[in-house]
Enzyme design. Structure first.
Site, PDB file in Angstrom:
ATOM      1  N   ILE A  67       0.909  -1.157   0.000  1.00  0.00           N
ATOM      2  CA  ILE A  67       0.000   0.000   0.000  1.00  0.00           C
ATOM      3  C   ILE A  67       0.946   1.205   0.000  1.00  0.00           C
ATOM      4  CG2 ILE A  67      -0.206  -0.192   2.533  1.00  0.00           C
ATOM      5  CD1 ILE A  67      -2.891   1.138   2.439  1.00  0.00           C
ATOM      6  N   SER A  68       0.721   2.149  -0.891  1.00  0.00           N
ATOM      7  CA  SER A  68       1.674   3.248  -1.060  1.00  0.00           C
ATOM      8  C   SER A  68       1.714   4.162   0.166  1.00  0.00           C
ATOM      9  CB  SER A  68       1.320   4.071  -2.298  1.00  0.00           C
ATOM     10  OG  SER A  68       1.245   3.233  -3.432  1.00  0.00           O
TER      11      SER A  68
END
Ligand code: SAM
Length: 229
Positions: A67-68
């Protein structure tokens, strides 16, 4: 191992994330900041990582994917300049978090993920949270998603070797695409805008204006118009 965090603990951490990581780095679009303040990022990360959900870092979500970092999610969303009537395509659903942020700001979001299990998990969570304006598709997003094209904005959250032609074609006139493109050993985050006509005085006939925004790091976009498996 401390006590379980409550919803209000997470809300406080989220508020700090918005102030310390986003406002402090000059992100100023209040609609984007409100979306980042609202979406419960901790629910999109594995249980064991919930305490770290609001830290200034990407986190592992399984299958070698991430997940960025919150800053990158907010920056890409700001660059997409969404309006409430926009139809958006995201490539790389991952946890579903970026899709939820986009869904707060646009009318409808199509998000494509190549890992069927990640897609199914994200679809379940987005449904549970009431994001019924998000459609999760399992498949190769390097070729876009033609059935719902054209899109007012396209957000690609995996690094492409070059900008996929299919994505250019599926961008509406006046649409914005945000995409990391590999350059040497890192990636260059680009903003691509589709114009109604070539810019006057430009030395090419292209209807796309392309600007380099910042250096970044993303997992690869794997597929027909991305990297080979
Ligand atoms: N947006 C995600 C989030 O909010 O959690 C993070 C995305 S992660 C950095 C990149 C994702 O792109 C991975 O889940 C990966 O499986 C996916 N991906 C890579 N190539 C793809 C392709 N051709 N089509 C669809 N998804 C792809």
């Amino acid at each position: 191992m401390g006590a379980e965090l409550t919803d209000s603990d997470f809300a406080r951490l989220r508020h700090c994330m918005v102030n310390d990581q986003l406002r402090a780095r000059h992100l100023a679009d209040e609609r984007v900041l409100a979306a980042m303040e609202k979406v419960p990022r901790h629910l999109f990360v594995p249980q064991a990582q919930r305490r770290s959900a609001y830290e200034d870092a990407p986190l592992s979500i399984g299958f070698g994917q991430t997940i960025s970092q919150p800053y990158m999610v907010a920056r890409m969303t700001e660059l997409a300049r969404l309006t409430p009537t926009d139809r958006v395509l995201e490539i790389g659903t991952g946890s579903g978090y970026q899709a939820a942020v986009l869904a707060e700001l646009a009318q409808e979001v199509w998000t494509v993920e190549r890992h069927a299990e990640l897609a199914a998990r994200a679809a379940d969570l987005l449904r549970e949270l009431g994001y019924d304006n998000v459609h999760v598709i399992t498949g190769d997003g390097s070729v876009g998603y033609p059935p719902a094209a054209p899109y007012d904005a396209i957000v690609v959250t995996a690094a492409a070797p070059c900008v996929p032609e299919s994505l250019r074609e599926q961008l509406a006139v006046n649409g914005r695409m945000v995409i990391p493109v590999t350059e040497g050993y890192s990636e260059d985050l680009r903003l691509i805008e589709r114009l109604a006509a070539p810019e006057p005085g430009a030395d090419t006939e292209t209807c796309f204006r392309e600007v380099s925004i910042l250096a970044c790091t993303f997992v690869p976009l794997i597929g027909q118009e991305g990297y080979p498996k």
